[in-house]
Motif scaffolding. Sequence first.
Motif, PDB file in Angstrom:
ATOM      1  N   UNK A 139      31.592 -44.219  28.782  1.00  0.00           N
ATOM      2  CA  UNK A 139      31.852 -42.854  28.334  1.00  0.00           C
ATOM      3  C   UNK A 139      30.582 -42.290  27.720  1.00  0.00           C
ATOM      4  N   UNK A 140      30.625 -41.018  27.316  1.00  0.00           N
ATOM      5  CA  UNK A 140      29.464 -40.391  26.703  1.00  0.00           C
ATOM      6  C   UNK A 140      29.303 -40.798  25.254  1.00  0.00           C
ATOM      7  N   UNK A 141      28.109 -40.604  24.740  1.00  0.00           N
ATOM      8  CA  UNK A 141      27.815 -41.012  23.366  1.00  0.00           C
ATOM      9  C   UNK A 141      28.549 -40.154  22.335  1.00  0.00           C
ATOM     10  N   UNK A 142      29.086 -39.024  22.759  1.00  0.00           N
ATOM     11  CA  UNK A 142      29.783 -38.143  21.821  1.00  0.00           C
ATOM     12  C   UNK A 142      31.299 -38.268  21.927  1.00  0.00           C
ATOM     13  N   UNK A 143      31.793 -39.328  22.576  1.00  0.00           N
ATOM     14  CA  UNK A 143      33.229 -39.487  22.785  1.00  0.00           C
ATOM     15  C   UNK A 143      33.947 -39.806  21.478  1.00  0.00           C
ATOM     16  N   UNK A 144      34.985 -39.020  21.164  1.00  0.00           N
ATOM     17  CA  UNK A 144      35.853 -39.262  20.017  1.00  0.00           C
ATOM     18  C   UNK A 144      37.294 -39.327  20.507  1.00  0.00           C
ATOM     19  N   UNK A 145      38.111 -40.095  19.826  1.00  0.00           N
ATOM     20  CA  UNK A 145      39.475 -40.303  20.296  1.00  0.00           C
ATOM     21  C   UNK A 145      40.368 -40.648  19.123  1.00  0.00           C
ATOM     22  N   UNK A 146      41.677 -40.551  19.370  1.00  0.00           N
ATOM     23  CA  UNK A 146      42.636 -40.826  18.316  1.00  0.00           C
ATOM     24  C   UNK A 146      42.909 -39.596  17.473  1.00  0.00           C
ATOM     25  N   UNK A 147      44.007 -39.632  16.715  1.00  0.00           N
ATOM     26  CA  UNK A 147      44.384 -38.504  15.871  1.00  0.00           C
ATOM     27  C   UNK A 147      43.235 -38.110  14.954  1.00  0.00           C
ATOM     28  N   UNK A 148      42.998 -36.802  14.880  1.00  0.00           N
ATOM     29  CA  UNK A 148      41.934 -36.237  14.049  1.00  0.00           C
ATOM     30  C   UNK A 148      40.563 -36.782  14.420  1.00  0.00           C
ATOM     31  N   UNK A 149      40.420 -37.205  15.700  1.00  0.00           N
ATOM     32  CA  UNK A 149      39.132 -37.678  16.230  1.00  0.00           C
ATOM     33  C   UNK A 149      38.553 -38.818  15.387  1.00  0.00           C
ATOM     34  N   UNK A 150      39.447 -39.679  14.881  1.00  0.00           N
ATOM     35  CA  UNK A 150      38.979 -40.742  13.994  1.00  0.00           C
ATOM     36  C   UNK A 150      38.206 -41.815  14.727  1.00  0.00           C
ATOM     37  N   UNK A 151      38.443 -41.970  16.025  1.00  0.00           N
ATOM     38  CA  UNK A 151      37.709 -42.971  16.791  1.00  0.00           C
ATOM     39  C   UNK A 151      36.396 -42.408  17.289  1.00  0.00           C
ATOM     40  N   UNK A 152      35.319 -43.158  17.095  1.00  0.00           N
ATOM     41  CA  UNK A 152      33.995 -42.721  17.530  1.00  0.00           C
ATOM     42  C   UNK A 152      33.331 -43.834  18.341  1.00  0.00           C
ATOM     43  N   UNK A 153      32.123 -43.609  18.871  1.00  0.00           N
ATOM     44  CA  UNK A 153      31.465 -44.642  19.674  1.00  0.00           C
ATOM     45  C   UNK A 153      31.327 -45.987  18.948  1.00  0.00           C
ATOM     46  N   UNK A 154      31.019 -45.955  17.663  1.00  0.00           N
ATOM     47  CA  UNK A 154      30.879 -47.209  16.909  1.00  0.00           C
ATOM     48  C   UNK A 154      32.205 -47.958  16.865  1.00  0.00           C
ATOM     49  N   UNK A 155      33.298 -47.229  16.658  1.00  0.00           N
ATOM     50  CA  UNK A 155      34.632 -47.838  16.646  1.00  0.00           C
ATOM     51  C   UNK A 155      34.926 -48.477  18.001  1.00  0.00           C
ATOM     52  N   UNK A 156      34.558 -47.775  19.079  1.00  0.00           N
ATOM     53  CA  UNK A 156      34.795 -48.283  20.432  1.00  0.00           C
ATOM     54  C   UNK A 156      33.978 -49.554  20.686  1.00  0.00           C
ATOM     55  N   UNK A 157      32.741 -49.564  20.250  1.00  0.00           N
ATOM     56  CA  UNK A 157      31.892 -50.751  20.418  1.00  0.00           C
ATOM     57  C   UNK A 157      32.470 -51.944  19.657  1.00  0.00           C
ATOM     58  N   UNK A 158      32.933 -51.699  18.453  1.00  0.00           N
ATOM     59  CA  UNK A 158      33.507 -52.783  17.648  1.00  0.00           C
ATOM     60  C   UNK A 158      34.792 -53.305  18.297  1.00  0.00           C
ATOM     61  N   UNK A 159      35.600 -52.393  18.847  1.00  0.00           N
ATOM     62  CA  UNK A 159      36.825 -52.809  19.529  1.00  0.00           C
ATOM     63  C   UNK A 159      36.499 -53.644  20.755  1.00  0.00           C
ATOM     64  N   UNK A 160      35.450 -53.259  21.471  1.00  0.00           N
ATOM     65  CA  UNK A 160      35.049 -54.022  22.641  1.00  0.00           C
ATOM     66  C   UNK A 160      34.662 -55.449  22.270  1.00  0.00           C
ATOM     67  N   UNK A 161      33.919 -55.604  21.181  1.00  0.00           N
ATOM     68  CA  UNK A 161      33.539 -56.944  20.722  1.00  0.00           C
ATOM     69  C   UNK A 161      34.774 -57.747  20.307  1.00  0.00           C
ATOM     70  N   UNK A 162      35.715 -57.074  19.651  1.00  0.00           N
ATOM     71  CA  UNK A 162      36.908 -57.759  19.158  1.00  0.00           C
ATOM     72  C   UNK A 162      37.829 -58.200  20.288  1.00  0.00           C
ATOM     73  N   UNK A 163      38.024 -57.335  21.271  1.00  0.00           N
ATOM     74  CA  UNK A 163      39.021 -57.608  22.310  1.00  0.00           C
ATOM     75  C   UNK A 163      38.418 -58.091  23.625  1.00  0.00           C
ATOM     76  N   UNK A 164      37.103 -58.097  23.718  1.00  0.00           N
ATOM     77  CA  UNK A 164      36.479 -58.694  24.895  1.00  0.00           C
ATOM     78  C   UNK A 164      36.257 -57.772  26.074  1.00  0.00           C
ATOM     79  N   UNK A 165      36.138 -56.469  25.838  1.00  0.00           N
ATOM     80  CA  UNK A 165      35.761 -55.589  26.948  1.00  0.00           C
ATOM     81  C   UNK A 165      34.394 -54.972  26.654  1.00  0.00           C
TER      82      UNK A 165
END
Length: 343
Positions: A139-165
């Motif tokens: 996705x793009x570096x400016x991607x935000x997701x979740x209610x009130x745009x709480x998810x950001x690229x850093x959150x996505x990267x951390x989730x990837x490390x945690x869950x293996x994607x």
Amino acid sequence: MTTLSSDFARQSSILRLACGAGGGEVLPAGLRGGVVAIGNFDGVHRGHQAVLAKTLQLAKERGRPAIVLTFEPHPRSFFNPAQPVDRLTDAQEKAAILGLLGFDAVVEQAFDKAFSSLTAQQFIERVLLERLGASEVITGVDFHFGAKRQGNPEFLLQAGEKYGFGVSLIEPFTDEGGAIVSSSRIRACLAEGDVVQAAGLLGYRYTLASRVIKGKQLGRTLGFPTANMALPEQTGLKHGIYAVRFRSADGSVYDGVASFGRRPTVDSDGSALLETFIFDFSGNLYDEFCAVSFFAYLRGEEKFDSLDALMVQMREDEAEARAVLASVKPLSLLDSHLTFSGR
């Protein structure tokens, strides 16, 4: 699976899956574990194509299916329904273009109250992991997701490390002049009638698709029968006369000249209509889902003193459009498929 009604669907093979926040069509087992591009991708322009090209590359390298996760309706239209977004491509056109690019499936996530209420963590768990089983996300570096745009690229990267994607973040794409290519920039070009610059940013000619409807059939009595299309009120293309290519439902492509606007000479109070005079064509197109691609802006709308004066101008418009279209060439392979195939 949703079957597309336009000819774009005949040129590409892509599975469309509609999903709500709590579920939806089941992703076939053979598509789980894919490489997933996430975004609205309105227009599938050159900036989007940078994200999509990376997705296709990784999918090929890893031997995984290539998937697009997008959202319907456009989130901005959901949050501000009184001012819906002027879509550069509707869901049908977008899916078909993605198919032409080589994707295996597009998952159309319903952007509704339930989905907009999901937390960033719930989006990761329910959509990326449970529904898609994503092996990699692009996705793009400016991607935000979740209610009130709480998810950001850093959150996505951390989730990837945690869950293996895996996670790949793509920087904004800039054109030859160093300016970022965006859907809003393309809309601004179209509002000025600059379909040439819009095509340069899209990577293909701007195209509108709709069903052909019956009009007042005045053009037929004047010797200029037209295929008429009603478009969404928010369509921001400048009113005027354009050199176009017309694609019928069977895939045939014809040159033509189109008027988009309110027909001030004959119907000044009417709603905006796209009327295309198709060169060297005779037949019945009523109720067919067709597409019009815009190559050049010829002039603005005018109110003529008489129908005879209008006919003189229409002949001049036809001659100019024929001259313009005689020398056009594809901007890309995608443009060739959309506006040159079938000729």
